[in-house]
Design a protein around this motif. Structure first.
Motif, PDB file in Angstrom:
ATOM      1  N   UNK A 147       4.322   1.183  -6.695  1.00  0.00           N
ATOM      2  CA  UNK A 147       3.098   1.004  -7.455  1.00  0.00           C
ATOM      3  C   UNK A 147       1.983   1.933  -7.085  1.00  0.00           C
ATOM      4  N   UNK A 148       0.843   1.491  -6.976  1.00  0.00           N
ATOM      5  CA  UNK A 148      -0.497   2.010  -6.713  1.00  0.00           C
ATOM      6  C   UNK A 148      -0.731   1.744  -5.229  1.00  0.00           C
ATOM      7  N   UNK A 149      -0.819   2.789  -4.424  1.00  0.00           N
ATOM      8  CA  UNK A 149      -0.941   2.612  -2.974  1.00  0.00           C
ATOM      9  C   UNK A 149      -1.954   1.542  -2.615  1.00  0.00           C
ATOM     10  N   UNK A 150      -1.559   0.670  -1.690  1.00  0.00           N
ATOM     11  CA  UNK A 150      -2.447  -0.377  -1.217  1.00  0.00           C
ATOM     12  C   UNK A 150      -2.486  -1.612  -2.084  1.00  0.00           C
ATOM     13  N   UNK A 151      -2.044  -1.505  -3.320  1.00  0.00           N
ATOM     14  CA  UNK A 151      -2.080  -2.644  -4.230  1.00  0.00           C
ATOM     15  C   UNK A 151      -1.123  -3.736  -3.796  1.00  0.00           C
ATOM     16  N   UNK A 152      -1.333  -4.945  -4.306  1.00  0.00           N
ATOM     17  CA  UNK A 152      -0.514  -6.067  -3.855  1.00  0.00           C
ATOM     18  C   UNK A 152       0.796  -6.214  -4.608  1.00  0.00           C
ATOM     19  N   UNK A 153       1.809  -6.679  -3.894  1.00  0.00           N
ATOM     20  CA  UNK A 153       3.015  -7.235  -4.493  1.00  0.00           C
ATOM     21  C   UNK A 153       2.782  -8.734  -4.443  1.00  0.00           C
ATOM     22  N   UNK A 154       2.640  -9.360  -5.594  1.00  0.00           N
ATOM     23  CA  UNK A 154       2.324 -10.785  -5.654  1.00  0.00           C
ATOM     24  C   UNK A 154       3.572 -11.548  -6.073  1.00  0.00           C
ATOM     25  N   UNK A 159       0.145 -12.911  -1.928  1.00  0.00           N
ATOM     26  CA  UNK A 159       0.317 -11.490  -1.613  1.00  0.00           C
ATOM     27  C   UNK A 159       1.483 -11.347  -0.645  1.00  0.00           C
ATOM     28  N   UNK A 160       2.638 -10.953  -1.179  1.00  0.00           N
ATOM     29  CA  UNK A 160       3.854 -10.850  -0.376  1.00  0.00           C
ATOM     30  C   UNK A 160       4.026  -9.467   0.227  1.00  0.00           C
ATOM     31  N   UNK A 161       3.362  -8.476  -0.351  1.00  0.00           N
ATOM     32  CA  UNK A 161       3.519  -7.116   0.140  1.00  0.00           C
ATOM     33  C   UNK A 161       2.351  -6.244  -0.254  1.00  0.00           C
ATOM     34  N   UNK A 162       2.320  -5.059   0.362  1.00  0.00           N
ATOM     35  CA  UNK A 162       1.317  -4.039   0.073  1.00  0.00           C
ATOM     36  C   UNK A 162       2.083  -2.781  -0.313  1.00  0.00           C
ATOM     37  N   UNK A 163       1.737  -2.171  -1.445  1.00  0.00           N
ATOM     38  CA  UNK A 163       2.431  -0.965  -1.880  1.00  0.00           C
ATOM     39  C   UNK A 163       2.288   0.098  -0.801  1.00  0.00           C
ATOM     40  N   UNK A 164       3.433   0.580  -0.280  1.00  0.00           N
ATOM     41  CA  UNK A 164       3.429   1.558   0.796  1.00  0.00           C
ATOM     42  C   UNK A 164       3.837   2.945   0.304  1.00  0.00           C
ATOM     43  N   UNK A 165       5.075   3.072  -0.217  1.00  0.00           N
ATOM     44  CA  UNK A 165       5.490   4.378  -0.722  1.00  0.00           C
ATOM     45  C   UNK A 165       6.607   4.231  -1.743  1.00  0.00           C
ATOM     46  N   UNK A 166       6.859   5.323  -2.442  1.00  0.00           N
ATOM     47  CA  UNK A 166       7.944   5.353  -3.417  1.00  0.00           C
ATOM     48  C   UNK A 166       8.541   6.754  -3.394  1.00  0.00           C
ATOM     49  N   UNK A 167       9.527   6.963  -4.250  1.00  0.00           N
ATOM     50  CA  UNK A 167      10.113   8.293  -4.374  1.00  0.00           C
ATOM     51  C   UNK A 167       9.222   9.180  -5.226  1.00  0.00           C
ATOM     52  N   UNK A 176      13.878   3.005  -4.651  1.00  0.00           N
ATOM     53  CA  UNK A 176      12.998   1.879  -4.988  1.00  0.00           C
ATOM     54  C   UNK A 176      11.659   1.954  -4.257  1.00  0.00           C
ATOM     55  N   UNK A 177      10.622   1.437  -4.908  1.00  0.00           N
ATOM     56  CA  UNK A 177       9.308   1.362  -4.285  1.00  0.00           C
ATOM     57  C   UNK A 177       9.401   0.474  -3.049  1.00  0.00           C
ATOM     58  N   UNK A 178       8.671   0.849  -2.002  1.00  0.00           N
ATOM     59  CA  UNK A 178       8.727   0.131  -0.722  1.00  0.00           C
ATOM     60  C   UNK A 178       7.360  -0.496  -0.450  1.00  0.00           C
ATOM     61  N   UNK A 179       7.400  -1.756  -0.023  1.00  0.00           N
ATOM     62  CA  UNK A 179       6.191  -2.529   0.246  1.00  0.00           C
ATOM     63  C   UNK A 179       6.177  -2.966   1.706  1.00  0.00           C
ATOM     64  N   UNK A 180       4.995  -3.023   2.294  1.00  0.00           N
ATOM     65  CA  UNK A 180       4.840  -3.608   3.623  1.00  0.00           C
ATOM     66  C   UNK A 180       4.857  -5.124   3.443  1.00  0.00           C
ATOM     67  N   UNK A 181       5.720  -5.801   4.165  1.00  0.00           N
ATOM     68  CA  UNK A 181       5.887  -7.249   4.030  1.00  0.00           C
ATOM     69  C   UNK A 181       4.762  -7.972   4.761  1.00  0.00           C
ATOM     70  N   UNK A 182       3.880  -8.665   4.030  1.00  0.00           N
ATOM     71  CA  UNK A 182       2.718  -9.305   4.663  1.00  0.00           C
ATOM     72  C   UNK A 182       3.105 -10.449   5.592  1.00  0.00           C
TER      73      UNK A 182
END
Length: 199
Positions: A147-154, A159-167, A176-182
């Motif tokens: 997604x959008x860096x820093x945005x939430x994975x809800x 808030x289950x994750x924070x957008x970290x990086x993608x390809x 696949x997009x990778x999220x930091x697991x909150x």
């Protein structure tokens, strides 16, 4: 949904987790002071629900190394007023499972061509196991804390994750997009919030 802006330009997304704290990615840290905008769907319209703040302190995770532990809390200069357009998204306390209903939102590049949308975008997200993600990201360490860096994975309203990086392309099934697991950082998040009570 929060928009972290520099000189009126959207840089990263975030989620309001307490009236005076936004959760985002550590790679969004900047030496300049962010303006944090809440309660808007458009980055250009002057919506009556808009609330604007100055970020007065950043708390990147102490073990952020440019890749792992990509999580940060930003304290606002004053508490936000909670309304129908500005709500809290509590950090998820437990891990997600395949049945979790998840979305991510933000103003990030939707065409992978550098053009940012003016209106807030939202997309449903399908979760992959860490094993499946590792197979697709060969050569990149996918840890149990990612997604959008820093945005939430809800997921399921939290808030289950924070957008970290993608390809090279967001949403590409090959990378696949990778999220930091909150949920892996709940103690750290809790300690920062406890050490910085609401004014």
């Amino acid at each position: 949904m929060a928009s972290l802006q520099l000189r009126g330009r959207h840089i990263c997304g975030g989620a309001l987790v307490r009236e005076d704290f936004v959760l985002t990615a550590a790679h969004c840290q900047t030496p300049r002071t962010y303006t944090v905008v809440l309660g808007v769907g458009s980055l250009t319209a002057n919506e009556p629900t808009k609330q604007e703040f100055t970020a007065n302190r950043s708390f990147p995770h102490p073990n952020y190394d440019g890749h792992a532990n990509d999580i940060m809390l930003i304290r606002l200069d004053r508490p936000a007023q909670l309304t129908a357009a500005v709500r809290l998204i509590p950090p998820k306390r437990r891990r997600m499972n395949a049945a979790s209903r998840c979305i991510t939102a933000g103003w990030g590049d939707v065409g992978d061509n550098g053009t940012l949308p003016i209106r807030l975008q939202e997309v449903n997200v399908t979760l992959l196991s860490r094993r499946a993600c590792r197979r697709r990201w060969t050569g990149v360490p996918i840890t149990r804390t990612m997604g959008d860096s820093g945005g939430p994975l809800v997921c399921d309203g939290e808030a289950a994750g924070v957008v970290s990086f993608s390809g090279r392309r967001c949403g590409d099934p090959q990378t696949p997009d990778v999220y930091t697991r909150t949920s892996s950082f709940r103690r750290w998040i809790g300690s920062v919030l406890r050490d910085n009570p609401v004014d």
